[in-house]
Design a protein around this motif. Structure first.
Motif, mmCIF file in Angstrom:
data_model
loop_
_atom_site.group_PDB
_atom_site.id
_atom_site.type_symbol
_atom_site.label_atom_id
_atom_site.label_comp_id
_atom_site.label_asym_id
_atom_site.label_seq_id
_atom_site.Cartn_x
_atom_site.Cartn_y
_atom_site.Cartn_z
ATOM 1 N N ILE A 29 -46.475 -20.118 -28.064
ATOM 2 C CA ILE A 29 -46.766 -18.761 -27.607
ATOM 3 C C ILE A 29 -46.975 -17.862 -28.823
ATOM 4 O O ILE A 29 -46.466 -18.143 -29.904
ATOM 5 N N GLU A 30 -47.738 -16.804 -28.628
ATOM 6 C CA GLU A 30 -48.049 -15.908 -29.737
ATOM 7 C C GLU A 30 -47.092 -14.719 -29.745
ATOM 8 O O GLU A 30 -46.484 -14.401 -28.725
ATOM 9 N N SER A 63 -41.922 -20.656 -29.492
ATOM 10 C CA SER A 63 -41.766 -21.266 -28.174
ATOM 11 C C SER A 63 -40.716 -20.478 -27.398
ATOM 12 O O SER A 63 -39.849 -19.830 -27.986
ATOM 13 N N TYR A 64 -40.837 -20.562 -26.096
ATOM 14 C CA TYR A 64 -39.952 -19.802 -25.211
ATOM 15 C C TYR A 64 -39.136 -20.809 -24.389
ATOM 16 O O TYR A 64 -39.709 -21.725 -23.799
ATOM 17 N N SER A 110 -46.054 -20.831 -34.925
ATOM 18 C CA SER A 110 -46.047 -20.556 -33.488
ATOM 19 C C SER A 110 -44.621 -20.449 -32.958
ATOM 20 O O SER A 110 -43.694 -21.026 -33.521
#
Lengths: 326, 96
Positions: free
Chosen positions: B37-38, B58-59, B56
Protein backbone atom coordinates in the motif's frame (compact mmCIF):
# COMPACT_ATOMS: atom_id res chain seq x y z
CA UNK A 1 36.14 15.00 -20.92
CA UNK A 2 35.12 14.27 -24.52
CA UNK A 3 31.42 15.09 -25.12
CA UNK A 4 31.24 12.11 -27.50
CA UNK A 5 31.87 9.75 -24.57
CA UNK A 6 28.88 11.23 -22.71
CA UNK A 7 26.65 11.14 -25.78
CA UNK A 8 27.61 7.54 -26.59
CA UNK A 9 26.43 6.60 -23.12
CA UNK A 10 23.31 8.76 -22.84
CA UNK A 11 22.05 8.14 -26.39
CA UNK A 12 21.38 4.55 -25.52
CA UNK A 13 17.69 3.51 -25.50
CA UNK A 14 17.67 2.06 -21.93
CA UNK A 15 19.33 5.22 -20.51
CA UNK A 16 16.90 7.44 -22.41
CA UNK A 17 14.01 5.40 -20.96
CA UNK A 18 15.37 6.16 -17.48
CA UNK A 19 15.20 9.88 -18.21
CA UNK A 20 11.77 9.42 -19.79
CA UNK A 21 10.58 7.96 -16.48
CA UNK A 22 12.00 10.95 -14.61
CA UNK A 23 10.40 13.34 -17.08
CA UNK A 24 7.02 11.66 -16.57
CA UNK A 25 7.15 12.50 -12.84
CA UNK A 26 8.40 16.06 -13.38
CA UNK A 27 5.62 16.72 -15.90
CA UNK A 28 3.10 15.10 -13.52
CA UNK A 29 2.09 12.39 -16.01
CA UNK A 30 0.10 9.49 -14.54
CA UNK A 31 2.53 6.95 -16.02
CA UNK A 32 3.13 4.09 -13.60
CA UNK A 33 4.30 0.49 -13.77
CA UNK A 34 2.04 -1.69 -11.61
CA UNK A 35 3.38 -4.03 -8.96
CA UNK A 36 4.75 -6.69 -9.13
CA UNK A 37 6.26 -5.96 -12.57
CA UNK A 38 9.27 -3.99 -11.27
CA UNK A 39 10.19 -6.97 -9.09
CA UNK A 40 9.85 -9.27 -12.09
CA UNK A 41 12.15 -7.04 -14.18
CA UNK A 42 14.68 -7.03 -11.37
CA UNK A 43 14.60 -10.85 -11.09
CA UNK A 44 14.89 -11.17 -14.88
CA UNK A 45 17.97 -8.91 -14.99
CA UNK A 46 19.66 -10.77 -12.13
CA UNK A 47 19.08 -14.15 -13.81
CA UNK A 48 20.23 -12.83 -17.19
CA UNK A 49 23.42 -11.26 -15.89
CA UNK A 50 24.22 -14.25 -13.67
CA UNK A 51 23.65 -16.81 -16.42
CA UNK A 52 25.64 -14.86 -18.99
CA UNK A 53 28.47 -14.23 -16.54
CA UNK A 54 28.56 -17.91 -15.60
CA UNK A 55 28.74 -18.89 -19.26
CA UNK A 56 31.58 -16.40 -19.87
CA UNK A 57 33.37 -17.74 -16.78
CA UNK A 58 33.02 -21.32 -18.04
CA UNK A 59 34.60 -20.16 -21.32
CA UNK A 60 37.50 -18.22 -19.84
CA UNK A 61 38.27 -20.64 -17.00
CA UNK A 62 39.99 -19.49 -13.81
CA UNK A 63 43.55 -18.20 -14.02
CA UNK A 64 45.71 -15.65 -12.19
CA UNK A 65 44.03 -12.69 -13.93
CA UNK A 66 40.64 -13.86 -12.73
CA UNK A 67 41.90 -14.26 -9.15
CA UNK A 68 43.46 -10.80 -9.32
CA UNK A 69 40.19 -9.18 -10.43
CA UNK A 70 38.12 -11.09 -7.87
CA UNK A 71 40.61 -10.31 -5.08
CA UNK A 72 40.54 -6.58 -5.87
CA UNK A 73 36.74 -6.66 -5.98
CA UNK A 74 36.56 -8.23 -2.51
CA UNK A 75 39.18 -5.79 -1.18
CA UNK A 76 37.17 -2.80 -2.42
CA UNK A 77 33.95 -4.26 -1.00
CA UNK A 78 35.62 -4.51 2.42
CA UNK A 79 37.44 -1.19 2.63
CA UNK A 80 34.75 1.10 1.16
CA UNK A 81 32.12 0.54 3.90
CA UNK A 82 34.78 0.86 6.63
CA UNK A 83 36.22 4.22 5.60
CA UNK A 84 32.78 5.48 4.53
CA UNK A 85 31.51 4.80 8.06
CA UNK A 86 34.25 6.88 9.66
CA UNK A 87 33.74 9.73 7.18
CA UNK A 88 29.97 9.74 7.79
CA UNK A 89 30.40 9.47 11.56
CA UNK A 90 31.79 13.02 11.58
CA UNK A 91 28.36 14.40 10.57
CA UNK A 92 25.76 11.71 11.26
CA UNK A 93 24.64 9.51 14.14
CA UNK A 94 26.06 5.97 14.32
CA UNK A 95 23.01 4.10 13.02
CA UNK A 96 22.55 6.24 9.91
CA UNK A 97 26.32 6.13 9.33
CA UNK A 98 26.26 2.31 9.38
CA UNK A 99 23.33 2.07 6.95
CA UNK A 100 24.73 4.65 4.55
CA UNK A 101 28.25 3.16 4.65
CA UNK A 102 26.85 -0.30 3.86
CA UNK A 103 24.72 1.16 1.04
CA UNK A 104 27.77 2.76 -0.58
CA UNK A 105 30.01 -0.20 0.21
CA UNK A 106 27.82 -2.59 -1.74
CA UNK A 107 27.02 -2.40 -5.45
CA UNK A 108 24.24 -1.79 -7.93
CA UNK A 109 23.75 -4.60 -10.44
CA UNK A 110 21.84 -2.38 -12.87
CA UNK A 111 24.64 0.21 -12.89
CA UNK A 112 27.00 -2.65 -13.72
CA UNK A 113 24.69 -3.88 -16.51
CA UNK A 114 24.53 -0.35 -17.92
CA UNK A 115 28.33 -0.19 -17.80
CA UNK A 116 28.58 -3.46 -19.74
CA UNK A 117 26.14 -2.11 -22.33
CA UNK A 118 28.40 0.96 -22.66
CA UNK A 119 31.53 -1.17 -23.15
CA UNK A 120 29.72 -3.18 -25.83
CA UNK A 121 28.66 0.07 -27.56
CA UNK A 122 32.23 1.39 -27.76
CA UNK A 123 33.68 -2.07 -28.50
CA UNK A 124 35.87 -2.55 -25.42
CA UNK A 125 36.56 -6.11 -24.20
CA UNK A 126 35.97 -7.15 -20.59
CA UNK A 127 36.21 -10.45 -18.72
CA UNK A 128 33.02 -12.45 -18.10
CA UNK A 129 34.39 -13.17 -14.63
CA UNK A 130 33.60 -9.55 -13.71
CA UNK A 131 30.02 -10.75 -13.12
CA UNK A 132 31.47 -13.03 -10.44
CA UNK A 133 33.32 -9.98 -9.09
CA UNK A 134 30.01 -8.11 -8.93
CA UNK A 135 28.37 -11.01 -7.07
CA UNK A 136 31.23 -11.14 -4.57
CA UNK A 137 30.94 -7.38 -3.96
CA UNK A 138 27.29 -7.55 -2.85
CA UNK A 139 27.74 -9.17 0.54
CA UNK A 140 30.84 -7.85 2.39
CA UNK A 141 29.25 -4.43 2.98
CA UNK A 142 26.16 -6.11 4.44
CA UNK A 143 28.31 -8.22 6.77
CA UNK A 144 30.40 -5.21 7.86
CA UNK A 145 27.26 -3.10 8.33
CA UNK A 146 25.66 -5.79 10.47
CA UNK A 147 28.84 -6.22 12.55
CA UNK A 148 28.91 -2.46 13.18
CA UNK A 149 25.21 -2.59 14.06
CA UNK A 150 25.82 -5.46 16.50
CA UNK A 151 28.60 -3.45 18.14
CA UNK A 152 26.31 -0.42 18.47
CA UNK A 153 23.52 -2.54 19.95
CA UNK A 154 25.95 -4.12 22.43
CA UNK A 155 26.82 -0.66 23.68
CA UNK A 156 23.14 0.03 24.23
CA UNK A 157 21.69 -2.41 26.77
CA UNK A 158 18.12 -1.45 25.92
CA UNK A 159 18.47 -2.78 22.38
CA UNK A 160 17.39 -6.22 21.27
CA UNK A 161 20.39 -7.96 19.74
CA UNK A 162 18.52 -10.81 18.09
CA UNK A 163 18.63 -9.18 14.62
CA UNK A 164 22.41 -9.10 14.58
CA UNK A 165 23.26 -12.63 15.64
CA UNK A 166 25.81 -14.51 13.53
CA UNK A 167 23.05 -16.61 11.99
CA UNK A 168 21.08 -13.48 11.07
CA UNK A 169 24.18 -11.79 9.62
CA UNK A 170 24.90 -14.82 7.42
CA UNK A 171 21.26 -15.06 6.34
CA UNK A 172 21.03 -11.38 5.40
CA UNK A 173 24.40 -11.31 3.63
CA UNK A 174 24.19 -14.46 1.54
CA UNK A 175 20.54 -15.49 1.42
CA UNK A 176 18.95 -12.16 0.63
CA UNK A 177 16.99 -12.58 -2.63
CA UNK A 178 19.21 -10.65 -5.04
CA UNK A 179 22.52 -12.12 -3.85
CA UNK A 180 21.04 -15.63 -3.72
CA UNK A 181 19.55 -15.42 -7.21
CA UNK A 182 22.67 -13.87 -8.72
CA UNK A 183 24.94 -16.52 -7.19
CA UNK A 184 22.55 -19.30 -8.21
CA UNK A 185 22.28 -18.05 -11.81
CA UNK A 186 26.06 -17.64 -12.01
CA UNK A 187 26.54 -21.22 -10.79
CA UNK A 188 23.96 -22.53 -13.31
CA UNK A 189 25.74 -20.58 -16.06
CA UNK A 190 29.12 -22.11 -15.13
CA UNK A 191 27.76 -25.65 -14.86
CA UNK A 192 25.72 -25.61 -18.08
CA UNK A 193 28.29 -23.66 -20.14
CA UNK A 194 27.73 -22.93 -23.80
CA UNK A 195 24.96 -25.47 -24.27
CA UNK A 196 22.97 -23.97 -21.41
CA UNK A 197 23.49 -20.40 -22.55
CA UNK A 198 22.49 -21.22 -26.15
CA UNK A 199 19.21 -22.71 -24.94
CA UNK A 200 18.45 -19.70 -22.70
CA UNK A 201 19.70 -16.97 -25.01
CA UNK A 202 16.37 -16.23 -26.76
CA UNK A 203 14.90 -15.05 -23.45
CA UNK A 204 17.91 -13.91 -21.41
CA UNK A 205 20.12 -12.58 -24.22
CA UNK A 206 18.05 -11.36 -27.16
CA UNK A 207 15.37 -9.66 -25.05
CA UNK A 208 17.79 -8.33 -22.46
CA UNK A 209 18.00 -4.72 -23.63
CA UNK A 210 14.22 -4.43 -23.88
CA UNK A 211 13.76 -5.58 -20.29
CA UNK A 212 16.58 -3.29 -19.16
CA UNK A 213 14.75 -0.37 -20.81
CA UNK A 214 11.53 -1.34 -18.99
CA UNK A 215 13.36 -1.62 -15.66
CA UNK A 216 15.13 1.71 -16.14
CA UNK A 217 11.84 3.38 -17.05
CA UNK A 218 10.54 2.26 -13.65
CA UNK A 219 13.77 3.34 -11.94
CA UNK A 220 13.37 6.77 -13.53
CA UNK A 221 9.86 7.06 -12.08
CA UNK A 222 11.03 5.93 -8.64
CA UNK A 223 14.17 8.11 -8.61
CA UNK A 224 12.25 11.23 -9.62
CA UNK A 225 9.67 10.67 -6.86
CA UNK A 226 12.54 10.43 -4.36
CA UNK A 227 14.17 13.66 -5.55
CA UNK A 228 11.59 15.66 -3.57
CA UNK A 229 12.90 14.05 -0.38
CA UNK A 230 16.42 15.35 -0.96
CA UNK A 231 15.49 18.87 0.19
CA UNK A 232 15.53 17.63 3.79
CA UNK A 233 18.97 16.04 3.61
CA UNK A 234 21.36 18.98 3.34
CA UNK A 235 24.54 19.67 1.37
CA UNK A 236 26.84 17.25 3.16
CA UNK A 237 24.81 14.16 2.29
CA UNK A 238 24.02 15.27 -1.26
CA UNK A 239 27.71 16.03 -1.79
CA UNK A 240 28.61 12.67 -0.29
CA UNK A 241 26.31 10.90 -2.79
CA UNK A 242 28.30 12.37 -5.72
CA UNK A 243 31.84 12.76 -4.36
CA UNK A 244 32.00 9.36 -2.66
CA UNK A 245 31.31 7.33 -5.83
CA UNK A 246 34.02 9.27 -7.69
CA UNK A 247 36.46 8.82 -4.79
CA UNK A 248 35.73 5.07 -4.57
CA UNK A 249 36.09 4.72 -8.35
CA UNK A 250 39.45 6.53 -8.25
CA UNK A 251 40.76 4.15 -5.59
CA UNK A 252 39.57 1.16 -7.63
CA UNK A 253 41.22 2.61 -10.75
CA UNK A 254 44.51 3.08 -8.92
CA UNK A 255 44.41 -0.52 -7.72
CA UNK A 256 43.44 -1.72 -11.20
CA UNK A 257 46.31 0.23 -12.72
CA UNK A 258 48.85 -1.05 -10.16
CA UNK A 259 47.73 -4.66 -10.61
CA UNK A 260 47.57 -4.30 -14.41
CA UNK A 261 43.91 -5.09 -15.01
CA UNK A 262 42.66 -4.72 -18.56
CA UNK A 263 40.91 -1.45 -19.46
CA UNK A 264 37.44 -3.04 -19.50
CA UNK A 265 37.93 -4.89 -16.20
CA UNK A 266 39.34 -1.82 -14.46
CA UNK A 267 36.40 0.25 -15.71
CA UNK A 268 33.88 -2.26 -14.37
CA UNK A 269 35.73 -2.50 -11.04
CA UNK A 270 35.70 1.31 -10.75
CA UNK A 271 32.02 1.47 -11.68
CA UNK A 272 31.10 -1.24 -9.16
CA UNK A 273 33.14 0.48 -6.43
CA UNK A 274 31.47 3.79 -7.25
CA UNK A 275 27.94 2.38 -7.26
CA UNK A 276 25.57 2.15 -4.32
CA UNK A 277 23.04 -0.56 -3.55
CA UNK A 278 19.33 0.21 -3.59
CA UNK A 279 17.90 -3.31 -3.34
CA UNK A 280 19.90 -5.75 -1.21
CA UNK A 281 21.47 -3.40 1.35
CA UNK A 282 18.46 -1.18 2.12
CA UNK A 283 16.43 -4.32 2.80
CA UNK A 284 19.16 -5.82 5.00
CA UNK A 285 19.71 -2.53 6.86
CA UNK A 286 15.99 -2.01 7.39
CA UNK A 287 15.78 -5.39 9.09
CA UNK A 288 18.98 -5.12 11.10
CA UNK A 289 19.31 -1.40 11.81
CA UNK A 290 15.71 -0.16 12.05
CA UNK A 291 16.99 2.94 13.89
CA UNK A 292 18.54 4.17 10.62
CA UNK A 293 16.22 6.28 8.50
CA UNK A 294 15.57 4.82 5.02
CA UNK A 295 14.47 8.33 4.06
CA UNK A 296 18.22 9.13 4.05
CA UNK A 297 20.00 6.18 2.44
CA UNK A 298 17.38 5.23 -0.14
CA UNK A 299 16.93 8.65 -1.83
CA UNK A 300 20.70 9.26 -1.85
CA UNK A 301 21.41 5.96 -3.53
CA UNK A 302 18.40 5.97 -5.85
CA UNK A 303 17.89 9.62 -6.72
CA UNK A 304 21.49 10.89 -6.82
CA UNK A 305 24.16 8.21 -7.10
CA UNK A 306 22.34 5.89 -9.51
CA UNK A 307 21.35 8.62 -12.04
CA UNK A 308 24.79 10.23 -11.69
CA UNK A 309 26.60 6.96 -12.38
CA UNK A 310 24.53 5.87 -15.37
CA UNK A 311 24.61 9.29 -17.04
CA UNK A 312 27.91 11.03 -16.17
CA UNK A 313 29.82 8.53 -14.02
CA UNK A 314 30.17 5.88 -16.73
CA UNK A 315 31.79 8.19 -19.33
CA UNK A 316 33.83 9.96 -16.62
CA UNK A 317 35.33 6.72 -15.28
CA UNK A 318 36.01 5.46 -18.79
CA UNK A 319 37.64 8.77 -19.75
CA UNK A 320 39.97 8.61 -16.72
CA UNK A 321 40.83 4.96 -17.39
CA UNK A 322 41.48 5.67 -21.05
CA UNK A 323 43.80 8.48 -19.98
CA UNK A 324 45.65 6.32 -17.42
CA UNK A 325 45.98 3.19 -19.54
CA UNK A 326 46.80 5.21 -22.67
CA UNK B 1 -22.60 -9.54 19.14
CA UNK B 2 -19.41 -9.43 21.13
CA UNK B 3 -17.28 -6.45 22.22
CA UNK B 4 -13.66 -6.74 20.99
CA UNK B 5 -10.59 -4.67 20.13
CA UNK B 6 -9.63 -4.09 16.52
CA UNK B 7 -5.87 -3.60 16.07
CA UNK B 8 -4.76 -2.06 12.78
CA UNK B 9 -1.03 -1.91 12.07
CA UNK B 10 0.66 -0.17 9.14
CA UNK B 11 4.34 -1.11 8.76
CA UNK B 12 6.92 -1.32 6.03
CA UNK B 13 6.34 -4.52 4.07
CA UNK B 14 9.75 -5.80 5.05
CA UNK B 15 8.58 -6.12 8.69
CA UNK B 16 5.46 -8.19 8.04
CA UNK B 17 7.10 -11.43 9.11
CA UNK B 18 8.17 -9.85 12.39
CA UNK B 19 4.69 -8.56 13.15
CA UNK B 20 3.28 -12.01 12.45
CA UNK B 21 5.91 -13.56 14.76
CA UNK B 22 4.77 -11.15 17.46
CA UNK B 23 1.14 -12.16 16.82
CA UNK B 24 2.04 -15.84 17.04
CA UNK B 25 3.90 -15.30 20.30
CA UNK B 26 0.79 -13.67 21.74
CA UNK B 27 -1.53 -16.38 20.35
CA UNK B 28 -3.21 -14.11 17.82
CA UNK B 29 -4.08 -16.64 15.14
CA UNK B 30 -6.42 -14.68 12.87
CA UNK B 31 -5.40 -11.64 10.88
CA UNK B 32 -5.79 -9.99 7.46
CA UNK B 33 -2.98 -8.45 5.42
CA UNK B 34 -3.17 -5.97 2.55
CA UNK B 35 0.24 -5.81 0.91
CA UNK B 36 1.95 -3.04 -1.05
CA UNK B 37 0.00 0.00 0.00
CA UNK B 38 1.13 3.56 -0.62
CA UNK B 39 1.53 6.36 1.86
CA UNK B 40 3.76 9.02 3.32
CA UNK B 41 5.11 9.33 6.86
CA UNK B 42 8.22 10.01 8.89
CA UNK B 43 10.34 7.84 6.62
CA UNK B 44 9.24 9.60 3.47
CA UNK B 45 7.13 8.50 0.55
CA UNK B 46 6.27 4.83 0.16
CA UNK B 47 5.20 4.42 -3.43
CA UNK B 48 4.80 0.62 -3.34
CA UNK B 49 6.13 0.34 -6.87
CA UNK B 50 9.76 -0.44 -6.13
CA UNK B 51 11.83 -3.57 -6.37
CA UNK B 52 12.54 -3.54 -2.66
CA UNK B 53 10.03 -3.96 0.17
CA UNK B 54 11.61 -0.96 1.88
CA UNK B 55 9.62 1.30 -0.43
CA UNK B 56 6.18 -0.07 0.38
CA UNK B 57 3.91 -0.41 3.39
CA UNK B 58 1.54 -3.20 4.36
CA UNK B 59 -1.62 -3.09 6.41
CA UNK B 60 -2.41 -5.81 8.95
CA UNK B 61 -5.50 -5.98 11.11
CA UNK B 62 -6.83 -8.35 13.68
CA UNK B 63 -9.61 -8.43 16.26
CA UNK B 64 -9.14 -9.97 19.68
CA UNK B 65 -10.58 -10.12 23.19
CA UNK B 66 -9.58 -7.52 25.78
CA UNK B 67 -7.40 -10.00 27.62
CA UNK B 68 -5.27 -10.84 24.59
CA UNK B 69 -5.12 -7.16 23.69
CA UNK B 70 -3.72 -6.23 27.12
CA UNK B 71 -1.25 -9.08 26.87
CA UNK B 72 0.20 -7.92 23.54
CA UNK B 73 -0.11 -4.15 23.41
CA UNK B 74 3.21 -3.30 25.14
CA UNK B 75 5.06 -5.53 22.66
CA UNK B 76 3.35 -3.80 19.75
CA UNK B 77 4.19 -0.40 21.26
CA UNK B 78 7.90 -1.19 21.54
CA UNK B 79 7.90 -2.72 18.04
CA UNK B 80 6.42 0.45 16.52
CA UNK B 81 8.80 2.60 18.55
CA UNK B 82 11.82 0.81 17.13
CA UNK B 83 10.72 -0.07 13.60
CA UNK B 84 8.36 2.77 12.79
CA UNK B 85 4.79 2.47 11.57
CA UNK B 86 1.38 3.16 13.02
CA UNK B 87 -0.98 1.19 15.25
CA UNK B 88 -4.66 2.15 15.56
CA UNK B 89 -6.88 0.55 18.17
CA UNK B 90 -10.67 0.68 18.06
CA UNK B 91 -13.47 -0.80 20.16
CA UNK B 92 -15.60 -2.87 17.81
CA UNK B 93 -18.56 -5.24 17.92
CA UNK B 94 -18.12 -8.60 16.25
CA UNK B 95 -21.16 -10.29 14.73
CA UNK B 96 -21.21 -13.93 15.74
Amino acid sequence: MNIDLILQNILNPPILFFFLGMLAVFLKSDLSIPQPLPKFFSLYLLIAIGLHGGYELSKSGIDFDVFKALGLAILMAIIVPIYSFFILKTKLDSYNSVALAATYGSISAVTFITGITYLQTIGVEYGGYMVAAMTLMESPAIVIGLIFAAMLNKKDDTKDNSNTSLKEIFKEAFLNPSVFLLMGALFIGVVTGEKGWTSMEPLFGVLFKGFLAFFLLDMGLVAAKRIYELKKLGFFLIGFAIIMPIFNALIAMSLGYYFELSKGDAFLLALLSGSASYIAVPAAMRLSVPEANPGIYLPLSLAITFPFNISLGIPLYYFLINHLWG
Amino acid sequence: MKGMKKIEIIVESIYIKRVLDLFAKKEITGYTIIRDIEGCGGHGLKTADEVTDVGSNSYIFTVCEDEKFKNMIEDVRSFIKRHGGKCIITDVMLLQ
